[in-house]
Scaffold this motif. Structure first.
Motif, PDB file in Angstrom:
ATOM      1  N   ASN A  38       0.791  -1.221   0.000  1.00  0.00           N
ATOM      2  CA  ASN A  38       0.000   0.000   0.000  1.00  0.00           C
ATOM      3  C   ASN A  38       0.826   1.275   0.000  1.00  0.00           C
ATOM      4  O   ASN A  38       0.362   2.306  -0.463  1.00  0.00           O
ATOM      5  N   CYS A  39       2.016   1.217   0.569  1.00  0.00           N
ATOM      6  CA  CYS A  39       2.840   2.421   0.735  1.00  0.00           C
ATOM      7  C   CYS A  39       3.900   2.520  -0.357  1.00  0.00           C
ATOM      8  O   CYS A  39       4.286   1.516  -0.950  1.00  0.00           O
ATOM      9  N   TYR A  40       4.350   3.738  -0.567  1.00  0.00           N
ATOM     10  CA  TYR A  40       5.405   4.001  -1.542  1.00  0.00           C
ATOM     11  C   TYR A  40       6.556   4.700  -0.832  1.00  0.00           C
ATOM     12  O   TYR A  40       6.354   5.361   0.191  1.00  0.00           O
ATOM     13  N   VAL A  41       7.740   4.560  -1.390  1.00  0.00           N
ATOM     14  CA  VAL A  41       8.909   5.215  -0.825  1.00  0.00           C
ATOM     15  C   VAL A  41       9.804   5.669  -1.967  1.00  0.00           C
ATOM     16  O   VAL A  41       9.913   5.006  -2.996  1.00  0.00           O
ATOM     17  N   TRP A  53      15.234   7.705   2.484  1.00  0.00           N
ATOM     18  CA  TRP A  53      13.999   7.046   2.091  1.00  0.00           C
ATOM     19  C   TRP A  53      12.851   7.952   2.520  1.00  0.00           C
ATOM     20  O   TRP A  53      12.631   8.155   3.706  1.00  0.00           O
ATOM     21  N   LEU A  54      12.130   8.510   1.554  1.00  0.00           N
ATOM     22  CA  LEU A  54      11.021   9.418   1.853  1.00  0.00           C
ATOM     23  C   LEU A  54       9.699   8.723   1.551  1.00  0.00           C
ATOM     24  O   LEU A  54       9.529   8.133   0.474  1.00  0.00           O
ATOM     25  N   VAL A  55       8.780   8.812   2.488  1.00  0.00           N
ATOM     26  CA  VAL A  55       7.450   8.237   2.331  1.00  0.00           C
ATOM     27  C   VAL A  55       6.481   9.387   2.097  1.00  0.00           C
ATOM     28  O   VAL A  55       6.465  10.341   2.886  1.00  0.00           O
ATOM     29  N   PRO A  56       5.682   9.351   1.011  1.00  0.00           N
ATOM     30  CA  PRO A  56       4.737  10.447   0.758  1.00  0.00           C
ATOM     31  C   PRO A  56       3.823  10.687   1.961  1.00  0.00           C
ATOM     32  O   PRO A  56       3.330   9.746   2.577  1.00  0.00           O
ATOM     33  N   GLY A  57       3.649  11.949   2.280  1.00  0.00           N
ATOM     34  CA  GLY A  57       2.789  12.317   3.396  1.00  0.00           C
ATOM     35  C   GLY A  57       3.484  12.266   4.746  1.00  0.00           C
ATOM     36  O   GLY A  57       2.879  12.559   5.770  1.00  0.00           O
ATOM     37  N   ASP A  58       4.743  11.885   4.759  1.00  0.00           N
ATOM     38  CA  ASP A  58       5.502  11.790   6.007  1.00  0.00           C
ATOM     39  C   ASP A  58       6.712  12.700   5.880  1.00  0.00           C
ATOM     40  O   ASP A  58       7.526  12.527   4.974  1.00  0.00           O
ATOM     41  N   GLU A  59       6.823  13.665   6.762  1.00  0.00           N
ATOM     42  CA  GLU A  59       7.902  14.645   6.618  1.00  0.00           C
ATOM     43  C   GLU A  59       9.255  14.129   7.075  1.00  0.00           C
ATOM     44  O   GLU A  59      10.275  14.752   6.827  1.00  0.00           O
ATOM     45  N   ARG A  60       9.288  12.953   7.698  1.00  0.00           N
ATOM     46  CA  ARG A  60      10.562  12.401   8.165  1.00  0.00           C
ATOM     47  C   ARG A  60      11.319  11.739   7.023  1.00  0.00           C
ATOM     48  O   ARG A  60      10.747  11.266   6.053  1.00  0.00           O
TER      49      ARG A  60
END
Length: 153
Positions: A38-41, A53-60
């Motif tokens: 379900n998730c993208y990186v 490694w950036l996850v959409p919607g997550d600023e970390r």
């Protein structure tokens, strides 16, 4: 109730799980669908060579190990198209039909806008049909509105 773990080194067990998960993560930068399905990186290397490694919607910003710990699942990693792939495909399609790239991009943008408008209209229709006296709509009813048969799942 007591639980005897014997001589199990749980820290070592967890470190081993992390190492196995991290070892299976992609090594080539790109955008990937994660093992949860379900998730993208977006995996990339910084100018100093560090992995991010950036996850959409997550600023970390994650590291290989934190992605391995936080994001898991049964599916394999799946590499998604990059912007470079998309640009090459647009150039190829434009050449195939003998049209300028900018004309093809404008046509694709109009198709995307029409699809977005249709989706927004469908969402608005569902919201308008929602009963005003009920906060919740049963899942089966909501699924039917989207054309999903829960019995088939």
């Amino acid at each position: 109730m007591t639980h005897d773990d014997g001589d199990v080194d749980w820290e070592e067990v967890i470190r081993g799980m992390i190492a196995r998960s991290a070892a299976s993560a992609p090594t080539e930068p790109g955008v990937y669908r994660m093992p949860c399905g379900n998730c993208y990186v977006d995996f990339f290397l910084t100018s100093d060579g560090a992995e991010r490694w950036l996850v959409p919607g997550d600023e970390r910003s994650y590291t290989r190990d934190t992605v391995a710990v936080a994001r898991h699942g049964d599916y394999p990693w799946e590499r998604m198209y990059t912007l470079a792939h998309a640009a090459a495909e647009i150039r190829r399609r434009a050449a195939d039909v003998g049209r300028p790239v900018d004309a093809l991009i404008e046509e694709l943008a109009m198709i995307a806008e029409a699809a977005d408008a249709a989706e927004n209209e469908e969402i608005a229709r569902i919201v308008r049909e929602r009963p005003t006296d009920s906060e919740d709509i049963p899942l089966a009813d909501l699924a039917r509105k989207f054309g999903i048969d829960l019995d088939e799942l």
